[in-house]
Every structure is written in structure tokens, then in C-alpha cells.
Scaffold this motif. Structure first.
Motif, mmCIF file in Angstrom:
data_model
loop_
_atom_site.group_PDB
_atom_site.id
_atom_site.type_symbol
_atom_site.label_atom_id
_atom_site.label_comp_id
_atom_site.label_asym_id
_atom_site.label_seq_id
_atom_site.Cartn_x
_atom_site.Cartn_y
_atom_site.Cartn_z
ATOM 1 N N LYS A 191 48.904 42.978 47.224
ATOM 2 C CA LYS A 191 47.958 42.334 46.304
ATOM 3 C C LYS A 191 48.518 41.019 45.767
ATOM 4 C CE LYS A 191 45.534 46.523 44.972
ATOM 5 N NZ LYS A 191 45.193 47.444 43.885
ATOM 6 N N VAL A 192 49.795 41.004 45.430
ATOM 7 C CA VAL A 192 50.423 39.777 44.937
ATOM 8 C C VAL A 192 50.425 38.717 46.041
ATOM 9 C CG1 VAL A 192 52.636 38.758 44.224
ATOM 10 C CG2 VAL A 192 51.825 40.853 43.143
ATOM 11 N N ILE A 224 48.397 38.424 48.621
ATOM 12 C CA ILE A 224 47.021 37.936 48.817
ATOM 13 C C ILE A 224 46.666 36.949 47.713
ATOM 14 C CG2 ILE A 224 44.581 38.592 48.770
ATOM 15 C CD1 ILE A 224 45.439 41.225 50.169
ATOM 16 N N SER A 225 46.995 37.297 46.484
ATOM 17 C CA SER A 225 46.681 36.423 45.346
ATOM 18 C C SER A 225 47.406 35.085 45.450
ATOM 19 C CB SER A 225 47.061 37.107 44.030
ATOM 20 O OG SER A 225 46.336 38.293 43.872
ATOM 21 N N LEU A 226 48.672 35.107 45.801
ATOM 22 C CA LEU A 226 49.433 33.868 45.942
ATOM 23 C C LEU A 226 48.883 33.006 47.078
ATOM 24 C CD1 LEU A 226 53.093 35.136 45.420
ATOM 25 C CD2 LEU A 226 51.802 33.631 43.895
ATOM 26 N N SER A 227 48.508 33.637 48.171
ATOM 27 C CA SER A 227 47.948 32.889 49.302
ATOM 28 C C SER A 227 46.632 32.228 48.916
ATOM 29 C CB SER A 227 47.720 33.812 50.498
ATOM 30 O OG SER A 227 48.922 34.308 50.972
ATOM 31 N N MET A 228 45.803 32.962 48.211
ATOM 32 C CA MET A 228 44.516 32.402 47.799
ATOM 33 C C MET A 228 44.698 31.324 46.730
ATOM 34 S SD MET A 228 42.400 33.636 49.848
ATOM 35 C CE MET A 228 43.591 33.964 51.124
ATOM 36 N N LEU A 229 45.711 31.479 45.867
ATOM 37 C CA LEU A 229 46.014 30.439 44.887
ATOM 38 C C LEU A 229 46.441 29.163 45.603
ATOM 39 C CD1 LEU A 229 46.381 29.607 41.916
ATOM 40 C CD2 LEU A 229 48.698 30.522 42.054
ATOM 41 N N THR A 288 57.510 37.551 49.504
ATOM 42 C CA THR A 288 56.547 38.592 49.158
ATOM 43 C C THR A 288 55.836 39.093 50.410
ATOM 44 O OG1 THR A 288 56.196 37.483 47.045
ATOM 45 C CG2 THR A 288 54.573 39.121 47.676
ATOM 46 N N THR A 325 46.931 30.215 54.922
ATOM 47 C CA THR A 325 46.622 31.128 53.818
ATOM 48 C C THR A 325 45.566 32.147 54.218
ATOM 49 O OG1 THR A 325 45.029 29.566 52.883
ATOM 50 C CG2 THR A 325 47.259 29.521 51.990
ATOM 51 N N GLY A 356 46.320 36.052 54.070
ATOM 52 C CA GLY A 356 45.434 36.926 53.303
ATOM 53 C C GLY A 356 44.827 38.023 54.167
ATOM 54 N N HIS A 359 47.484 40.661 55.122
ATOM 55 C CA HIS A 359 47.788 41.562 54.005
ATOM 56 C C HIS A 359 46.634 42.530 53.750
ATOM 57 C CE1 HIS A 359 51.690 40.319 52.637
ATOM 58 N NE2 HIS A 359 51.335 39.066 52.839
#
Length: 134
Positions: free
Chosen positions: A10-11, A13-18, A57, A109, A113, A116
Motif C-alpha cells: 500500500k505504501v 502504491i501510494s508513493l508511486s501515485m504521488l 519499499t 509509476t 502501481g 504492487h
């Protein structure tokens, strides 16, 4: 599945989308509100720090997931995505071409994403008791 593996996916995915959001939205935001250009998150070092956070990560989450579900294609997709992110940093710095950098970043990204997300789904499908998964 271990809680740390779920959280790490989850982290990542979030970092990639950020990273993707930063890459695509900041230029638009600067065009609309030029004073945004003075903020710290608009320079290239932000991209570098995101890649430095995404890299370990992703490697951790994907390899832990692969140990569980044995689907190496998920790790390969993530590896290609990570490679594209690093290429975006390097080639963007060498050629100073934002189109190349944004294209590679977006592709990287999205691949990270997706890998993951697949890792997360495959880990949920794989049934085992806690002793076998640790």
C-alpha cells in the motif's frame, strides 16, 4: 499474508501515485498559480527523494510477495517500472527534456502501481498458515 507485506504494498502504491501526481500536476499548478513554483516540492530533488523512497519499499514488498505466491512476473514488472523511474531521473538530467522524463515517470509509476496491486491480490489468494508464510 503478513501485515508488513500488506502495508508495504500500500505504501509503495501510494508513493508511486504521488510521484505520478507530482510529475503531471505540478506543471499545471504552476501554470495556473505561478507562485507555486517557489515551493520546495516543485524542484527535481522532490522526484529524487520519491524514487529513493519507492525503490526499497517496492523491492521489499515485491520480493516478500514473490516468496509467497511464486509469480516472478510481478517482480519483473515492478523491476521494469523501477528502471523506468531511474531512467527518467538520469535521462531527464542529461537531456533536460521534460517530455522524456514525464513519459518515463508515468510509465514507470503505472507499472509499479500495477505490479504492487497484482502482488497484493496474489498474496491474498495464496492461502497458508502463519508458520508457512513467515
Amino acid at each position: 499474508m503478513k501485515l508488513s507485506s500488506v502495508a508495504t504494498d500500500k505504501v509503495a502504491i501510494s508513493l508511486s501515485m504521488l510521484c505520478l501526481l507530482h510529475c503531471l500536476a505540478v506543471p499545471l499548478l504552476i501554470a495556473v498559480v505561478p507562485s507555486v513554483a517557489a515551493m520546495a516540492f516543485t524542484d527535481e530533488s522532490f522526484h529524487l527523494w520519491l524514487v529513493l523512497a519507492v525503490f526499497p519499499t517496492s523491492i521489499y514488498a515485491l520480493t516478500m510477495g514473490c516468496k509467497r505466491h511464486k509469480q516472478t512476473k510481478v517482480v519483473m514488472l515492478g523491476g521494469i517500472g523501477l528502471t523506468l523511474l531511474v531512467l527518467a531521473l538520469v535521462l531527464g538530467g542529461i537531456f533536460h527534456n521534460e517530455v522524456i522524463e514525464k513519459t518515463l515517470t508515468a510509465m514507470g509509476t503505472l507499472l509499479i502501481g500495477f505490479s504492487h496491486f497484482q502482488n497484493f491480490k496474489l498474496c491474498q489468494k495464496t492461502s497458508c498458515d502463519d508458520a508457512a508464510c513467515s
